[in-house]
Design a protein around this motif. Structure first.
Motif, PDB file in Angstrom:
ATOM      1  N   ILE A  37       0.874  -1.173   0.000  1.00 22.92           N
ATOM      2  CA  ILE A  37       0.000   0.000   0.000  1.00 22.92           C
ATOM      3  C   ILE A  37       0.908   1.219   0.000  1.00 22.92           C
ATOM      4  O   ILE A  37       1.734   1.380   0.905  1.00 22.92           O
ATOM      5  CB  ILE A  37      -0.915   0.001   1.243  1.00 22.92           C
ATOM      6  CG1 ILE A  37      -1.808  -1.252   1.231  1.00 22.92           C
ATOM      7  CG2 ILE A  37      -1.753   1.288   1.298  1.00 22.92           C
ATOM      8  CD1 ILE A  37      -2.641  -1.406   2.504  1.00 22.92           C
ATOM      9  N   LEU A  38       0.797   2.035  -1.031  1.00 20.06           N
ATOM     10  CA  LEU A  38       1.640   3.215  -1.127  1.00 20.06           C
ATOM     11  C   LEU A  38       0.893   4.405  -0.545  1.00 20.06           C
ATOM     12  O   LEU A  38      -0.175   4.770  -1.019  1.00 20.06           O
ATOM     13  CB  LEU A  38       2.027   3.481  -2.588  1.00 20.06           C
ATOM     14  CG  LEU A  38       2.573   2.259  -3.369  1.00 20.06           C
ATOM     15  CD1 LEU A  38       2.987   2.677  -4.784  1.00 20.06           C
ATOM     16  CD2 LEU A  38       3.734   1.607  -2.645  1.00 20.06           C
ATOM     17  N   SER A  39       1.454   4.983   0.508  1.00 21.32           N
ATOM     18  CA  SER A  39       0.795   6.137   1.115  1.00 21.32           C
ATOM     19  C   SER A  39       1.654   7.377   0.879  1.00 21.32           C
ATOM     20  O   SER A  39       2.757   7.292   0.344  1.00 21.32           O
ATOM     21  CB  SER A  39       0.563   5.887   2.609  1.00 21.32           C
ATOM     22  OG  SER A  39       1.763   5.998   3.342  1.00 21.32           O
ATOM     23  N   ASP A  40       1.149   8.496   1.271  1.00 27.25           N
ATOM     24  CA  ASP A  40       1.813   9.780   1.014  1.00 27.25           C
ATOM     25  C   ASP A  40       2.910  10.037   2.021  1.00 27.25           C
ATOM     26  O   ASP A  40       2.620  10.037   3.221  1.00 27.25           O
ATOM     27  CB  ASP A  40       0.775  10.904   1.072  1.00 27.25           C
ATOM     28  CG  ASP A  40       1.365  12.251   0.733  1.00 27.25           C
ATOM     29  OD1 ASP A  40       1.905  12.378  -0.383  1.00 27.25           O
ATOM     30  OD2 ASP A  40       1.311  13.157   1.583  1.00 27.25           O
ATOM     31  N   PRO A  41       4.156  10.268   1.648  1.00 31.70           N
ATOM     32  CA  PRO A  41       4.707  10.102   0.305  1.00 31.70           C
ATOM     33  C   PRO A  41       5.485   8.793   0.219  1.00 31.70           C
ATOM     34  O   PRO A  41       5.950   8.286   1.230  1.00 31.70           O
ATOM     35  CB  PRO A  41       5.675  11.273   0.224  1.00 31.70           C
ATOM     36  CG  PRO A  41       6.197  11.397   1.635  1.00 31.70           C
ATOM     37  CD  PRO A  41       5.116  10.895   2.565  1.00 31.70           C
ATOM     38  N   ALA A  54      -2.664   2.177  -4.027  1.00 30.59           N
ATOM     39  CA  ALA A  54      -2.244   3.519  -3.626  1.00 30.59           C
ATOM     40  C   ALA A  54      -3.376   4.200  -2.882  1.00 30.59           C
ATOM     41  O   ALA A  54      -4.548   4.014  -3.208  1.00 30.59           O
ATOM     42  CB  ALA A  54      -1.853   4.342  -4.855  1.00 30.59           C
ATOM     43  N   GLU A  55      -3.019   4.983  -1.881  1.00 37.17           N
ATOM     44  CA  GLU A  55      -4.035   5.806  -1.227  1.00 37.17           C
ATOM     45  C   GLU A  55      -4.312   7.029  -2.107  1.00 37.17           C
ATOM     46  O   GLU A  55      -3.400   7.531  -2.762  1.00 37.17           O
ATOM     47  CB  GLU A  55      -3.550   6.244   0.154  1.00 37.17           C
ATOM     48  CG  GLU A  55      -3.570   5.099   1.155  1.00 37.17           C
ATOM     49  CD  GLU A  55      -3.623   5.582   2.598  1.00 37.17           C
ATOM     50  OE1 GLU A  55      -4.156   4.855   3.438  1.00 37.17           O
ATOM     51  OE2 GLU A  55      -3.117   6.688   2.884  1.00 37.17           O
ATOM     52  N   PRO A  56      -5.551   7.508  -2.081  1.00 36.79           N
ATOM     53  CA  PRO A  56      -5.880   8.668  -2.927  1.00 36.79           C
ATOM     54  C   PRO A  56      -4.958   9.848  -2.651  1.00 36.79           C
ATOM     55  O   PRO A  56      -4.632  10.140  -1.500  1.00 36.79           O
ATOM     56  CB  PRO A  56      -7.324   9.005  -2.514  1.00 36.79           C
ATOM     57  CG  PRO A  56      -7.872   7.745  -1.945  1.00 36.79           C
ATOM     58  CD  PRO A  56      -6.707   7.030  -1.316  1.00 36.79           C
ATOM     59  N   GLY A  57      -4.509  10.476  -3.727  1.00 38.75           N
ATOM     60  CA  GLY A  57      -3.769  11.727  -3.608  1.00 38.75           C
ATOM     61  C   GLY A  57      -2.353  11.614  -3.093  1.00 38.75           C
ATOM     62  O   GLY A  57      -1.700  12.637  -2.860  1.00 38.75           O
ATOM     63  N   ALA A  58      -1.832  10.406  -2.926  1.00 37.42           N
ATOM     64  CA  ALA A  58      -0.474  10.255  -2.388  1.00 37.42           C
ATOM     65  C   ALA A  58       0.567  10.646  -3.433  1.00 37.42           C
ATOM     66  O   ALA A  58       0.384  10.403  -4.620  1.00 37.42           O
ATOM     67  CB  ALA A  58      -0.252   8.822  -1.926  1.00 37.42           C
ATOM     68  N   LEU A  59       1.659  11.235  -2.975  1.00 40.05           N
ATOM     69  CA  LEU A  59       2.802  11.512  -3.849  1.00 40.05           C
ATOM     70  C   LEU A  59       3.647  10.247  -3.926  1.00 40.05           C
ATOM     71  O   LEU A  59       4.108   9.750  -2.892  1.00 40.05           O
ATOM     72  CB  LEU A  59       3.642  12.661  -3.295  1.00 40.05           C
ATOM     73  CG  LEU A  59       4.896  12.980  -4.112  1.00 40.05           C
ATOM     74  CD1 LEU A  59       4.530  13.789  -5.353  1.00 40.05           C
ATOM     75  CD2 LEU A  59       5.931  13.719  -3.277  1.00 40.05           C
ATOM     76  N   ILE A  60       3.832   9.757  -5.138  1.00 43.22           N
ATOM     77  CA  ILE A  60       4.560   8.497  -5.337  1.00 43.22           C
ATOM     78  C   ILE A  60       5.464   8.653  -6.553  1.00 43.22           C
ATOM     79  O   ILE A  60       5.003   9.013  -7.628  1.00 43.22           O
ATOM     80  CB  ILE A  60       3.583   7.320  -5.576  1.00 43.22           C
ATOM     81  CG1 ILE A  60       2.615   7.162  -4.391  1.00 43.22           C
ATOM     82  CG2 ILE A  60       4.338   6.023  -5.819  1.00 43.22           C
ATOM     83  CD1 ILE A  60       1.388   6.321  -4.712  1.00 43.22           C
TER      84      ILE A  60
END
Ligand code: ZN
Ligand code: ZN
Lengths: 287, 315, 287, 315
Positions: free
Chosen positions: A197-201, A219-225
């Motif tokens: 799960i990719l979270s910000d950032p 990915a979580e919504p709106g996360a910088l990846i």
């Protein structure tokens, strides 16, 4: 297509031992004040605008796992200062500060637990600890967690939150990218699912190693990846970065993540996905 | 269509009116309408048996014909759509992910057409770009890793013939998907549920079993494409359809499919639930049969199936 | 980087039994008249402008193989008319005409031979036979050639030249894409190299199957290579096609082929490449 | 550089003049020049031992330092460069193909910088795009299929930080290359021959043996990058270089490389032939050692090597 996402949490769990020093928090996006209690009930997603607030590792696992199911595995491994690194301050001083602030040896928390009854091994990175940077300890704990999952035969769920590799351990930090990948190999060999799960950032060496070799990437919504940070890119190309660049939705469009999933749906999503990938019988409705 | 078809259409319309009346008034007309219903059914059966190949093609393209997701909604639970090829983009014309098919964990791969104008355009009328085939390869990797049987629902006029598709290796992507499917060590059951257009269809068509719905077509080239080449006139598609022998009965006769999955009389669009029930049963049955085979056997059996296809004489 | 392409052919081979009905040929590109004898000496590449003239299967193998080394394998399998296909004429009439014109049962010639001493199995498609279209016989002969290579343990070299699958055999032609891929699998399993050479034109089902699953893909300069034909694309998108679209050099730029190699270099290129891929000792210089 | 370095420069220049005179006039001055040559060598050795880390970084970037292809020209035969990722493009900054290394068949993967302004730009100063790493994966597939040992020559400031690189998954591509290298069932020997910049270097750095040339650097971040982060001032790169401990001796001491490959005094650019000879010998020696191991052992040994890296204490 979420035909049977019936596994909504009946009620969100309180983070064990969480304090509420203030009664409310201002949403960084919509600037609305939200009662902390309401924030917890909504998995730290702003009820007004849907903004996903950053979580520390403890909050993350409280959101993800069944209440009371978490068994910590990490914590016995502590960082050292192999390079005698000193910039504006010595590395050990930085570490001590971060340890005091977070109550953890380093930027990761691992262990086992259940998600709607399904046993999993979990690792959550802690952005609050030195920007979630990956040094030897983060690499080692993630490797051990992956090996634990392989040994136990449980799916491995990792939540990334990191600015990348930790400068203060030099090339040793870089090598953690290979080390974690080696450890994850045991899961692939045994056919045990690995979901990140990719979270910000999530950027730098974390994006270029364990976070993206997962079987399924959420990915979580709106996360910088991304790999390179936006500032570095801008300096290199001297060009304006497009709107939404390196955000979750951008990555979905570019084929890099399997889904952008609202944090409040993570448990149901993972339960449904992992149940099929592990070829378990369908759980009873309402279980 | 022929005159009996016109009669059928009229009777169907009248029957719908009467059924509407029954519903509106609350009057139970079931007994009164039974003979009329039987006659309509009879005419449908008659007409169906007489359908030309071109009429079958029209049914495969009929507005309201169930798309892959219409079947998934009726037959599957726990479907999680996985997006993207992890290299360039996500193709909405070829979709997939893990799901339970009648309760059995599988990996789905599906050609997906839109259900309204907007989604039709977004899904490129079911014509995939290379990203779609590369996503299929990725999902087959997952299927093999987790021991999930692969179920594919084929419904595409063909791969998208675009500049960008060519730039990104349309041919290469299809070939890789075919190769990946040859290499699968899990069972694979493929069903053509509408259009089976050329290489874009075969890309997810290399199964241990290949089935075709009663009114689907599967061909090396679309009737219009063939007509354009032969007669320089796409309007001659009906003639081309005859020549290509692309209907379900043709494919069964040519030995290219194991089974024709029946549709409700008049086509799947007239009763999607019934169409889904037949599809669900057929796929489940073949999955159950294949579950007896081990990984090596599955690959060997599939390879032998396709290695044997072709018609020639030897001197 | 061709550091030791020292294996130049000392002199080009004459095609066995080739007739020279005319003394010279006009280059389709530069319109220069070239003596047929000179054309043969330059592997049918225009000595003036470098244009690669189309070859039939016999000419192709004469250019590729050591003189006198070719042992034909194909030829016992003949096409039939499974659909009773008739458009402007019956399929059997078309076939008879092509067979008479080319002296072959169908659009492919396979066998074994040597390239600068290295044993190989070869298949050359024949564009002169019905545009190199792939029906059951082409599929069968290529599958048999691949199986022969796997059995003999020799590298497999295939030269593609085809407008795609053969309409007149309907879905049976389509299935040859899978059939040939199945047969090639034996090479991959045994670690035996498979190199395809894409010549002008290579399109449709051939591009989407055996021609592009090769370990190494070589394109001849200026060849048209793609899945959809340019006319179909133009009809669909109603847009001008860019200059050089679907040509070898375009495909190299887009990462689709390993190299664009002048036909006069094919023997040296293949000898050098295949020698390494089969882990043979380096040949003596000048061998 | 320090004063002795200036003396050395001057003596080197004079020596070159004298050697020019000898060549022009045909006069053999070897005996007459021997003592001067010896003194120059001595000074070089002295100066070299005293080089700061930043001076080493400068040597790794010195104009005229041999690039990967300069070594290939000197050490390899039968090199066939294979292009493209078969999906989007070909990256001239990361190249490779089969070749013979000192006669032994191998698969080469190399970071390649340009040798003149035009090719430097074309090769993006050795900074790869995702296509480069995906090509590397493809070539490793071939290496495994044909049992060819993998030899990588690493020389990159880092992966290219561009918009398009991010759009096409720079991080994903690097991760896949690392993973592919972990999975190799053939020997892999990696050498950092110039710059070893971060993940872009590690992407082809997961070898059974990792070597580093005497004046190459290998780091989690470039000195300039670190200085920008720490002091918001790239000009503080020399200080950052010291802190990062990124030189060959540092890496050996940290246990991250097996061996430092010697360079001619003053750097590889002063005598590319000698640099190549030492590189060729070192790689050949390690390849010979690894050839005793089987596929499973090779993967296990490489995995164990990297699994053990890291510095921490356990309570
Ligand atoms: Zn808000
Ligand atoms: Zn010419």
């Amino acid at each position: 297509m979420a035909l049977d996402r019936f596994f909504r949490r009946r009620r969100p769990q309180q983070q064990p031992g969480a304090e509420m020093p203030d009664l409310w928090t201002q949403c960084p996006r919509c600037k609305e004040g939200v009662y902390n209690r309401d924030l917890e009930l909504s998995a730290h997603v702003c009820p007004r605008c849907g903004h996903h607030l950053r979580l520390d590792a403890g909050q993350r696992l409280a959101v993800l796992l069944d209440e009371g199911s978490f068994q910590r595995q990490s914590g016995r491994v502590w960082p050292v200062d192999p390079l005698a690194f000193e910039d504006t301050e010595p590395y050990p001083a930085r570490l001590a500060r971060a340890q005091q602030k977070t109550g953890r040896p380093d930027a990761v928390l691992t262990g086992s637990g259940t998600i709607l009854g399904l046993p999993v091994t979990v690792a959550a990175m802690d952005f609050a600890f030195s920007g979630g940077s990956m040094g030897s300890v983060v690499g080692e704990e993630i490797a051990r967690a992956a090996e634990h999952a392989a040994g136990a035969g449980t799916p491995f769920v990792l939540v990334a939150a990191s600015g990348g590799a930790r400068m203060q351990e030099g090339a040793l930090s870089l090598m953690q990218m290979a080390k974690t990948t080696v450890a994850l190999e045991g899961l692939a060999e045994r056919g045990i699912p690995y979901v990140s799960i990719l979270s910000d950032p999530t950027t730098g060496g974390v994006t270029a190693s364990f976070a993206t070799v997962a079987d399924v990437i959420v990915a979580e919504p709106g996360a910088l990846i991304g790999f390179a940070g936006p500032r570095v890119i801008q300096q290199t190309i001297r060009q304006h970065l497009p709107e939404g660049f390196q955000r979750s939705e951008f990555l979905l469009e570019h084929g890099m993540v399997d889904a952008v999933v609202d944090r409040r749906e993570h448990r149901a999503y993972l339960r449904s996905l992992l149940g099929v990938l592990t070829r378990q019988p369908a759980p009873e409705v309402g279980a | 269509m022929s005159a009996p078809a016109d009669t059928l259409r009229e009777l169907e319309a009248r029957l719908r009116d009467l059924e509407g009346t029954a519903q509106r008034t609350g009057q139970n007309l079931d007994a009164a309408l039974a003979p009329l219903r039987a006659e309509v059914e009879r005419l449908r059966g008659e007409g169906h048996a007489r359908l030309t190949r071109w009429e079958r093609v029209a049914l495969a393209r009929a507005p309201g014909r169930p798309t892959a997701l219409d079947y998934v909604e009726r037959l599957c639970t726990d479907f999680t759509e996985l997006h993207g090829d992890r290299a360039y983009g996500d193709d909405p014309a070829l979709i997939g992910g893990p799901a339970r098919w009648g309760g059995v964990p599988v990996m789905l791969l599906m050609g997906q057409k839109g259900r309204d104008t907007k989604s039709k355009i977004r899904r490129r009328f079911g014509m995939s770009n290379p990203e779609g085939y590369r996503k299929a390869v990725r999902l087959m990797d997952l299927a093999d890793r987790f021991g999930l049987p692969v179920v594919t629902l084929i419904d595409t006029p063909g791969a998208y013939p675009g500049i960008e598709a060519e730039e990104r290796g349309q041919g290469w992507a299809i070939a890789e998907s075919i190769q990946r499917m040859v290499r699968l060590r899990v069972p694979a059951v493929c069903v053509v549920i509408g259009e089976g257009g050329s290489g874009g269809a075969l890309a997810i068509g290399v199964g241990n079993r290949v089935l075709v719905q009663e009114n689907a077509w599967y061909s090396v080239i679309s009737p219009e494409g063939a007509a354009s080449i032969i007669w320089k006139d796409a309007a001659k598609a009906p003639e081309a359809a005859e020549a290509l022998r692309l209907t379900a009965p043709d494919l069964l006769e040519l030995g290219l499919v194991e089974e024709v999955v029946p549709e409700p009389l008049g086509g799947a669009h007239l009763d999607p639930d019934a169409a889904a029930a037949a599809l669900g049963e057929a796929v489940s049955r073949h999955l159950a049969q294949l579950s007896a085979l081990g990984p090596d056997e599955l690959k060997a059996e599939r390879s032998a199936r396709f290695r044997a296809l072709g018609s020639f004489r030897e001197e």
